[in-house]
Design a protein around this motif. Structure first.
Motif, PDB file in Angstrom:
ATOM      1  N   LEU A   1       6.745  32.190  -9.863  1.00 40.76           N
ATOM      2  CA  LEU A   1       8.025  31.902  -9.263  1.00 40.76           C
ATOM      3  C   LEU A   1       8.280  30.250  -8.879  1.00 40.76           C
ATOM      4  N   ILE A   2       7.130  29.621  -8.856  1.00 41.31           N
ATOM      5  CA  ILE A   2       7.358  28.244  -8.614  1.00 41.31           C
ATOM      6  C   ILE A   2       7.778  27.345  -9.644  1.00 41.31           C
ATOM      7  N   PRO A   3       7.438  27.469 -10.817  1.00 33.16           N
ATOM      8  CA  PRO A   3       8.041  27.041 -12.038  1.00 33.16           C
ATOM      9  C   PRO A   3       9.765  27.181 -12.088  1.00 33.16           C
ATOM     10  N   LEU A   4       9.988  28.520 -11.878  1.00 33.13           N
ATOM     11  CA  LEU A   4      11.355  28.901 -12.053  1.00 33.13           C
ATOM     12  C   LEU A   4      12.155  27.922 -10.774  1.00 33.13           C
ATOM     13  N   VAL A   5      11.553  27.565  -9.927  1.00 33.86           N
ATOM     14  CA  VAL A   5      12.122  26.756  -8.688  1.00 33.86           C
ATOM     15  C   VAL A   5      12.526  25.321  -9.614  1.00 33.86           C
ATOM     16  N   TYR A   6      11.566  24.865 -10.323  1.00 33.16           N
ATOM     17  CA  TYR A   6      11.713  23.914 -11.051  1.00 33.16           C
ATOM     18  C   TYR A   6      12.614  23.866 -11.961  1.00 33.16           C
TER      19      TYR A   6
ATOM     20  N   PHE B   1       0.918  -1.294   0.128  1.00 33.10           N
ATOM     21  CA  PHE B   1      -0.081  -0.002   0.101  1.00 33.10           C
ATOM     22  C   PHE B   1       0.726   1.226   0.104  1.00 33.10           C
ATOM     23  N   PHE B   2       1.962   1.515   1.047  1.00 35.35           N
ATOM     24  CA  PHE B   2       2.952   2.605   1.020  1.00 35.35           C
ATOM     25  C   PHE B   2       3.503   2.691  -0.174  1.00 35.35           C
ATOM     26  N   LYS B   3       4.130   1.411  -0.845  1.00 36.64           N
ATOM     27  CA  LYS B   3       4.721   1.525  -2.129  1.00 36.64           C
ATOM     28  C   LYS B   3       3.952   2.167  -3.243  1.00 36.64           C
ATOM     29  N   LYS B   4       2.429   1.775  -3.228  1.00 41.91           N
ATOM     30  CA  LYS B   4       1.675   2.438  -4.267  1.00 41.91           C
ATOM     31  C   LYS B   4       1.499   3.767  -3.962  1.00 41.91           C
ATOM     32  N   ILE B   5       1.367   4.477  -2.714  1.00 40.10           N
ATOM     33  CA  ILE B   5       1.175   5.724  -2.432  1.00 40.10           C
ATOM     34  C   ILE B   5       2.358   6.537  -2.740  1.00 40.10           C
ATOM     35  N   LYS B   6       3.491   5.854  -2.531  1.00 41.02           N
ATOM     36  CA  LYS B   6       4.970   6.561  -2.913  1.00 41.02           C
ATOM     37  C   LYS B   6       5.090   6.544  -4.585  1.00 41.02           C
ATOM     38  N   LEU B   7       4.646   5.742  -5.134  1.00 38.96           N
ATOM     39  CA  LEU B   7       4.510   5.812  -6.592  1.00 38.96           C
ATOM     40  C   LEU B   7       3.575   6.831  -7.066  1.00 38.96           C
ATOM     41  N   PHE B   8       2.380   6.773  -6.505  1.00 38.20           N
ATOM     42  CA  PHE B   8       1.542   7.869  -6.831  1.00 38.20           C
ATOM     43  C   PHE B   8       1.872   9.210  -6.662  1.00 38.20           C
ATOM     44  N   PHE B   9       2.411   9.479  -5.451  1.00 37.12           N
ATOM     45  CA  PHE B   9       2.710  10.876  -5.065  1.00 37.12           C
ATOM     46  C   PHE B   9       4.191  10.968  -5.597  1.00 37.12           C
ATOM     47  N   SER B  10       4.436  10.860  -7.065  1.00 40.74           N
ATOM     48  CA  SER B  10       6.017  11.364  -7.485  1.00 40.74           C
ATOM     49  C   SER B  10       6.239  12.755  -7.421  1.00 40.74           C
ATOM     50  N   PHE B  11       7.589  13.071  -7.638  1.00 46.02           N
ATOM     51  CA  PHE B  11       8.057  14.240  -7.519  1.00 46.02           C
ATOM     52  C   PHE B  11       7.351  15.245  -8.389  1.00 46.02           C
ATOM     53  N   GLU B  12       6.997  14.897  -9.410  1.00 41.50           N
ATOM     54  CA  GLU B  12       6.335  15.893 -10.648  1.00 41.50           C
ATOM     55  C   GLU B  12       4.849  15.876 -10.117  1.00 41.50           C
ATOM     56  N   ARG B  13       4.077  14.928  -9.730  1.00 42.35           N
ATOM     57  CA  ARG B  13       2.775  15.075  -8.897  1.00 42.35           C
ATOM     58  C   ARG B  13       2.730  16.053  -7.808  1.00 42.35           C
ATOM     59  N   VAL B  14       3.630  15.705  -6.970  1.00 41.89           N
ATOM     60  CA  VAL B  14       3.622  16.651  -5.731  1.00 41.89           C
ATOM     61  C   VAL B  14       3.957  18.164  -5.802  1.00 41.89           C
ATOM     62  N   PHE B  15       5.077  18.230  -6.768  1.00 45.10           N
ATOM     63  CA  PHE B  15       5.375  19.691  -7.572  1.00 45.10           C
ATOM     64  C   PHE B  15       4.424  20.389  -8.035  1.00 45.10           C
ATOM     65  N   LEU B  16       3.272  19.598  -8.792  1.00 51.29           N
ATOM     66  CA  LEU B  16       2.293  20.225  -9.335  1.00 51.29           C
ATOM     67  C   LEU B  16       1.084  20.583  -8.344  1.00 51.29           C
ATOM     68  N   LEU B  17       1.043  19.763  -7.312  1.00 47.31           N
ATOM     69  CA  LEU B  17       0.015  20.103  -6.232  1.00 47.31           C
ATOM     70  C   LEU B  17       0.282  21.370  -5.526  1.00 47.31           C
TER      71      LEU B  17
ATOM     72  N   SER C   1       9.685  25.254  -3.358  1.00 45.81           N
ATOM     73  CA  SER C   1       8.571  25.431  -3.813  1.00 45.81           C
ATOM     74  C   SER C   1       7.474  25.789  -2.784  1.00 45.81           C
ATOM     75  N   LEU C   2       7.352  24.916  -1.802  1.00 48.79           N
ATOM     76  CA  LEU C   2       6.429  25.052  -0.999  1.00 48.79           C
ATOM     77  C   LEU C   2       6.318  26.326  -0.288  1.00 48.79           C
ATOM     78  N   LEU C   3       7.442  26.623   0.252  1.00 50.86           N
ATOM     79  CA  LEU C   3       7.898  27.826   1.066  1.00 50.86           C
ATOM     80  C   LEU C   3       7.296  29.230   0.398  1.00 50.86           C
ATOM     81  N   ILE C   4       7.571  29.001  -1.048  1.00 57.29           N
ATOM     82  CA  ILE C   4       7.274  30.103  -1.857  1.00 57.29           C
ATOM     83  C   ILE C   4       5.630  30.335  -1.846  1.00 57.29           C
ATOM     84  N   ALA C   5       5.213  28.972  -1.960  1.00 58.16           N
ATOM     85  CA  ALA C   5       3.710  28.848  -2.257  1.00 58.16           C
ATOM     86  C   ALA C   5       2.877  29.428  -1.017  1.00 58.16           C
ATOM     87  N   VAL C   6       3.516  28.970   0.117  1.00 51.78           N
ATOM     88  CA  VAL C   6       2.677  29.317   1.503  1.00 51.78           C
ATOM     89  C   VAL C   6       3.143  30.443   2.222  1.00 51.78           C
TER      90      VAL C   6
END
Length: 198
Positions: free
Chosen positions: A100-105, A6-22, A122-127
């Motif tokens: 500014l967030i895409p510039l971090v990317y 289950f945690f492996k699937k969660i980790k795969l689902f929350f890839s770096f790109e998806r977390v960055f998009l969120l 990116s999170l610190l800039i976002a919030v």
């Protein structure tokens, strides 16, 4: 075993790109949600009035107290396209604050940040309350930050790849900052001294 799967699937689902998009979507929400909820601050009212006058009469005169033409011309353009309102006046600051967030990317993509550092930055800039405030505020600050950050990213890409297009982007960022506020020459001097020393 099932928990591990289950945690492996969660980790795969929350890839770096998806977390960055969120994080990017969170930044969009925090910058554009109820953008016209608060009345104009004194500075915003002045900047909007000068932009409105520019739109209606074509008249604008440089005054160092109110800085360069960039803010006034782009805001007058927004008023022309979408009508004059508090919401319209704040659209571009919100957009520039979000970008500014895409510039971090882009800095992550060339290896100056690892995945964890890119997500934290990116999170610190976002919030960040300051970043949100100035991204919802018609003043020169967020434009200057964007142009300075874009200048840095373009210089780093130019140093990595040596392609003319990155030098051109750096020049555009420098010109944008120079058209925005008088502090850009100091920012350029700081960058130049750092890179010469490095």
């Amino acid at each position: 075993q099932q928990a591990a799967e289950f945690f492996k699937k969660i980790k795969l689902f929350f890839s770096f790109e998806r977390v960055f998009l969120l994080i990017f979507l969170l930044a969009v929400l925090l910058r554009f949600w109820h953008l016209d909820l608060k009345l104009f601050h004194h500075d915003e009212a002045i900047h909007s009035w000068f932009s409105y006058e520019l739109l209606k009469t074509g008249a604008w005169m440089y005054d160092p107290s109110y800085h360069g033409p960039f803010l006034y011309y782009v805001t007058a353009g927004m008023f022309y396209l979408f009508g004059d309102s508090d919401l319209t006046a704040r659209l571009l600051p919100s957009l520039f604050g979000t970008l500014l967030i895409p510039l971090v990317y882009f800095i992550y993509r060339i290896g100056y940040l690892d995945k964890k550092q890119a997500l934290i930055a990116s999170l610190l800039i976002a919030v960040s309350p300051d970043m949100i405030y100035f991204s919802r505020f018609l003043r020169h600050d967020i434009f200057m930050l964007f142009f300075s950050f874009l200048f840095l990213v373009a210089i780093l890409y130019y140093l990595e790849y040596g392609k003319t297009r990155f030098a051109f982007i750096a020049a555009v960022a420098m010109a944008g900052g120079l058209c925005c506020k008088e502090e850009m020459p100091v920012i350029i001097l700081i960058f130049a001294s750092f890179f010469l020393f490095a």
